[in-house]
Design a protein around this motif. Structure first.
Motif, short mmCIF file in Angstrom:
data_model
loop_
_atom_site.label_atom_id
_atom_site.label_comp_id
_atom_site.label_asym_id
_atom_site.label_seq_id
_atom_site.Cartn_x
_atom_site.Cartn_y
_atom_site.Cartn_z
N SER A 304 -6.79 -12.79 24.87
CA SER A 304 -7.20 -13.89 23.99
C SER A 304 -8.70 -14.11 24.15
O SER A 304 -9.28 -13.81 25.20
CB SER A 304 -6.44 -15.17 24.34
N PRO A 305 -9.36 -14.67 23.11
CA PRO A 305 -10.80 -14.93 23.20
C PRO A 305 -11.17 -15.85 24.36
O PRO A 305 -12.24 -15.70 24.96
CB PRO A 305 -11.12 -15.58 21.85
N ALA A 306 -10.30 -16.80 24.70
CA ALA A 306 -10.61 -17.73 25.79
C ALA A 306 -10.84 -17.01 27.11
O ALA A 306 -11.61 -17.47 27.96
CB ALA A 306 -9.47 -18.74 25.94
N LEU A 308 -12.43 -14.36 27.57
CA LEU A 308 -13.77 -13.75 27.60
C LEU A 308 -14.88 -14.78 27.74
O LEU A 308 -16.06 -14.42 27.78
CB LEU A 308 -14.01 -12.94 26.31
N ALA A 309 -14.51 -16.03 27.86
CA ALA A 309 -15.49 -17.12 27.79
C ALA A 309 -16.53 -17.07 28.90
O ALA A 309 -17.69 -17.38 28.69
CB ALA A 309 -14.78 -18.47 27.80
N LEU A 334 -10.19 -11.34 19.01
CA LEU A 334 -10.95 -10.71 20.08
C LEU A 334 -12.13 -9.90 19.56
O LEU A 334 -13.11 -9.69 20.29
CB LEU A 334 -10.03 -9.81 20.91
N ALA A 337 -14.99 -12.21 19.46
CA ALA A 337 -15.34 -12.61 20.82
C ALA A 337 -16.12 -11.51 21.54
O ALA A 337 -17.06 -11.80 22.29
CB ALA A 337 -14.07 -12.95 21.61
N ALA A 340 -19.64 -11.51 20.03
CA ALA A 340 -20.38 -12.67 20.52
C ALA A 340 -20.83 -12.46 21.96
O ALA A 340 -21.95 -12.83 22.34
CB ALA A 340 -19.52 -13.92 20.42
N HIS A 341 -19.98 -11.86 22.77
CA HIS A 341 -20.33 -11.57 24.16
C HIS A 341 -21.53 -10.63 24.22
O HIS A 341 -22.47 -10.85 24.99
CB HIS A 341 -19.13 -10.95 24.88
#
Length: 497
Positions: A304-306, A308-309, A334, A337, A340-341
């Protein structure tokens, strides 16, 4: 030689190898790990040893030589078992490899090479075609060695598959193997699993079960009494070993992603967090096992994207179904995400299928994998070809830009397994101020955003020089892992009969 352990030994002058077979009450019981430990133990006793698994279903594979001088694939578990046994990995050690591409479809690899005929054949129809070749491979290994340690698959009591079995009791009957049945006691119900598995076997196969093994036990083993004795009274089979839970044993998991409970960094201050995307058809996840051995490094399997936060790295691993796994990533959010990372300066590493996802497009004219738009982090296009490239690879990494500059000049070994051929598209860089670089043709690329790196090389982290360059630490070698397994067998099987 150790006299404490009563595992079977070769008879002097015996023409064919003694066969010891490790069966399980279920997948994940610990068959692969116990088989590896026994391979290492027999080797330590001075015997000539080889592993064998008739049929393995796994997307974890390694490259080995074939008898005709080509390169082929076998399951990673058998590859590591061969190293533990001190012999050269051989396609005969895993004659049939099934690589799942979907819930109802697998690519069939016979003696290291993809068999389109077997891939198209119904599951139950394969056994009559492959059994003669499986039996021949086992007989050849028996003639060349003193001990063959055989791994089963799933459970031998899968009565819906018993008639078409080519991997469990048919193998055991063929070589009259001394069979050990392993249960995962951490799941609960281990004694019922052992008894039920034994009870579902025909009498002639029950007689081949020579010992029960309780694996992954946590607690005081004396509290197991009187269950082992009661089980022996019902079956005539003794419990020959109780193996404690082994977090951090140093071998990759065969049947699923690992967690960080066995990490060398568990309980320590974390200096680096690495997220590996856990898409449904990820492959070759075993190559990340060394990361667990790095003190202070935390590994997260991200779905999940969370997740990768707050990570430092994102790794896109290999995939047996790249287009489908890319669609899954988009469904989870994802894809955005990961981009963005990277845009925030976080490292992104794509390996094989993960590299292909980082590009602009996947083009599949032959129906091998599927067409898809990539994440656009590298100006690359991948064309899927009908034939698979399978080969070992050794190279010296060129100079890289920060943040990967520490890898420059490292001599590394690994392997390639892929249908896709990936090329840099200069026209796709037209709007970019900082253009991507093809550092090694067809092998290694660094993005216009230099935090993004892509490669076809599997096994990067299995090179000690890479681990040291990236983290300033070292991980235990495989030989050290095998030595600990030998010591474990001496302890766990003492007094077995």
């Amino acid at each position: 030689m150790s006299d404490k352990i009563q595992l079977p030994r070769p008879v002097p002058g015996q023409r064919l190898a003694t066969c010891v077979m490790v069966l399980g009450t279920s997948s994940g019981a610990g068959k692969s790990w116990v088989t590896t430990a026994l391979c290492a133990w027999y080797r330590a006793q001075g015997y000539k040893v080889a592993p064998f698994k008739a049929q393995n279903m796994s997307n974890n594979a390694r490259v080995v030589a074939t008898p005709d001088g080509q390169w082929g694939e076998i399951g990673t578990a058998q590859y590591l078992q061969a190293l533990a046994a001190g012999c050269t990995p051989d396609v005969r050690m895993n004659p049939l490899l099934l690589k799942p591409e979907a819930d109802t479809r697998s690519q069939v690899v016979l003696f290291g090479q993809v068999s389109k005929e077997l891939t198209a054949m119904p599951w139950r129809g394969r056994s009559q075609h492959v059994w003669p070749q499986i039996a021949q491979a086992l007989d050849e290994l028996r003639a060349e060695n003193e001990v063959v340690v055989i791994e089963g698959a799933g459970s031998p009591a899968e009565i819906n598959l018993h008639a078409s079995d080519v991997v469990n009791m048919r193998v055991a009957r063929h070589c009259q193997a001394h069979c050990l049945l392993v249960a995962d006691i951490d799941r609960g119900g281990a004694f019922a699993h052992l008894y039920g598995t034994w009870a579902l076997l025909p009498e002639d196969e029950q007689r081949l079960i020579r010992g029960f093994v309780l694996n992954k036990f946590r607690g005081d083993a004396s509290l197991l009494a009187p269950a082992p004795q009661m089980l022996e009274e019902k079956t005539g089979v003794p419990t020959v070993a109780c193996i404690p839970m082994q977090f951090g044993h140093g071998l990759p998991e065969e049947d699923g992603v690992f967690d960080d409970r066995g990490s060398a960094g568990a309980g320590q201050a974390v200096h680096t967090t690495v997220a590996i995307l856990a898409y449904p058809r990820l492959s070759n996840l075993d190559e990340f096992q060394p990361l667990l051995q790095v003190p202070g490094l935390r590994v997260v399997w991200a779905r999940s994207p969370a997740q990768l936060a707050a990570v430092d790295w994102v790794i896109l691993p290999g995939s047996k179904a790249t287009a489908a796994d890319l669609a899954w990533m988009r469904a989870q959010g994802l894809d955005a995400a990961v981009v963005a990372h990277a845009n925030a300066g976080g490292r992104v590493l794509g390996i094989c299928g993960g590299l292909q996802m980082l590009g602009e497009a996947l083009i599949d004219p032959h129906g091998v994998d599927g067409n898809a738009a990539g994440l656009g982090l590298l100006p690359l296009v991948t064309l899927f070809e009908q034939d698979k490239l399978v080969q070992p690879t050794a190279l010296v990494l060129p100079e890289l830009q920060a943040p990967w500059q520490a890898l420059g000049g490292a001599a590394v070994r690994g392997y390639e397994i892929h249908h896709g051929q990936t090329r840099l598209r200069a026209d796709m860089q037209a709007g970019s101020d900082a253009k991507a670089r093809e550092l090694l043709p067809g092998m290694l690329w660094q993005g216009g955003n230099p935090a993004v790196l892509g490669t076809y090389l599997h096994g990067l982290f299995e090179n000690a020089a890479v681990i040291h360059a990236l983290f300033g630490r070292s991980a235990p070698s495989l030989e050290q892992v095998f030595e600990r397994l030998v010591q474990g067998v001496e302890q766990w099987f003492e007094g077995s009969n």
